[in-house]
Enzyme design. Structure first.
Site, PDB file in Angstrom:
ATOM      1  N   VAL A  61       0.831  -1.204   0.000  1.00  0.00           N
ATOM      2  CA  VAL A  61       0.000   0.000   0.000  1.00  0.00           C
ATOM      3  C   VAL A  61       0.867   1.255   0.000  1.00  0.00           C
ATOM      4  O   VAL A  61       0.568   2.227  -0.705  1.00  0.00           O
ATOM      5  CB  VAL A  61      -0.994  -0.013   1.180  1.00  0.00           C
ATOM      6  CG1 VAL A  61      -1.813   1.273   1.220  1.00  0.00           C
ATOM      7  CG2 VAL A  61      -1.922  -1.221   1.080  1.00  0.00           C
ATOM      8  N   GLY A  64       2.134   1.675  -3.501  1.00  0.00           N
ATOM      9  CA  GLY A  64       1.040   2.136  -4.356  1.00  0.00           C
ATOM     10  C   GLY A  64       0.658   3.583  -4.097  1.00  0.00           C
ATOM     11  O   GLY A  64       0.478   4.365  -5.031  1.00  0.00           O
ATOM     12  N   GLU A  65       0.553   3.947  -2.818  1.00  0.00           N
ATOM     13  CA  GLU A  65       0.162   5.318  -2.497  1.00  0.00           C
ATOM     14  C   GLU A  65       1.245   6.312  -2.883  1.00  0.00           C
ATOM     15  O   GLU A  65       0.952   7.426  -3.334  1.00  0.00           O
ATOM     16  CB  GLU A  65      -0.180   5.470  -1.019  1.00  0.00           C
ATOM     17  CG  GLU A  65      -0.666   6.860  -0.689  1.00  0.00           C
ATOM     18  CD  GLU A  65      -1.427   6.968   0.619  1.00  0.00           C
ATOM     19  OE1 GLU A  65      -1.805   8.098   0.956  1.00  0.00           O
ATOM     20  OE2 GLU A  65      -1.650   5.941   1.277  1.00  0.00           O
ATOM     21  N   SER A  66       2.500   5.915  -2.739  1.00  0.00           N
ATOM     22  CA  SER A  66       3.594   6.799  -3.136  1.00  0.00           C
ATOM     23  C   SER A  66       3.497   7.134  -4.616  1.00  0.00           C
ATOM     24  O   SER A  66       3.610   8.303  -5.013  1.00  0.00           O
ATOM     25  CB  SER A  66       4.948   6.153  -2.823  1.00  0.00           C
ATOM     26  OG  SER A  66       5.103   5.976  -1.432  1.00  0.00           O
TER      27      SER A  66
END
Length: 141
Positions: A61, A64-66
């Site tokens: 996560v 992915g969020e980065s």
């Protein structure tokens, strides 16, 4: 890091100076390609495993969020910023060693909202997880 020529110079300076942010540095994330529509990064499994030796789901996560956040910030452009408002992840397989690579593709690049799908794969090309993230685009006040 491969970045488009028309990228906001201030954003490029912040990305380079911070390495993508404190958490991205701690996780060992390397940004390889950056744009609003398509971005790529990789992260080592070592140092990001949970207690039984698998790549931590939260690490998926974070990766992915980065990518989703940076891609949205690129789309937002100068004088604007992106704020994450929703993220989810589906984990399909696990990894215990090597590197994982995330590919981030835009689903929606709107005036006030961006949504990206990030697919994380192992070195053999097997899909490990799918992350979807939405960012609200705001004006700097």
């Amino acid at each position: 890091m491969q970045v488009p020529d028309d990228l906001d110079p201030e954003l490029v300076e912040r990305l380079v100076a911070s390495g993508g942010g404190e958490l991205a540095v701690k996780m060992g994330i390397d940004f390889l390609e950056l744009s609003a529509a398509h971005s790529v990064a990789r992260m080592p499994v070592e140092g990001n495993r949970q207690v039984v030796g698998l790549l931590h789901g939260g690490a998926h996560v974070v990766l992915g969020e980065s990518l989703g956040s940076v891609s949205s910030a690129i789309h937002a452009g100068p004088g604007r910023f992106a704020v994450g408002i929703e993220i989810n992840a589906t984990h399909s397989r696990s990894a215990t060693e090597g590197w994982v690579t995330a590919t981030c593709d835009a689903l929606v690049l709107g005036r006030t909202l961006c949504t990206h799908e990030i697919v994380i794969r192992d070195e053999a090309g097997e899909r490990l997880s799918t992350v979807r993230m939405s960012n609200l685009l705001r004006d700097v006040r």
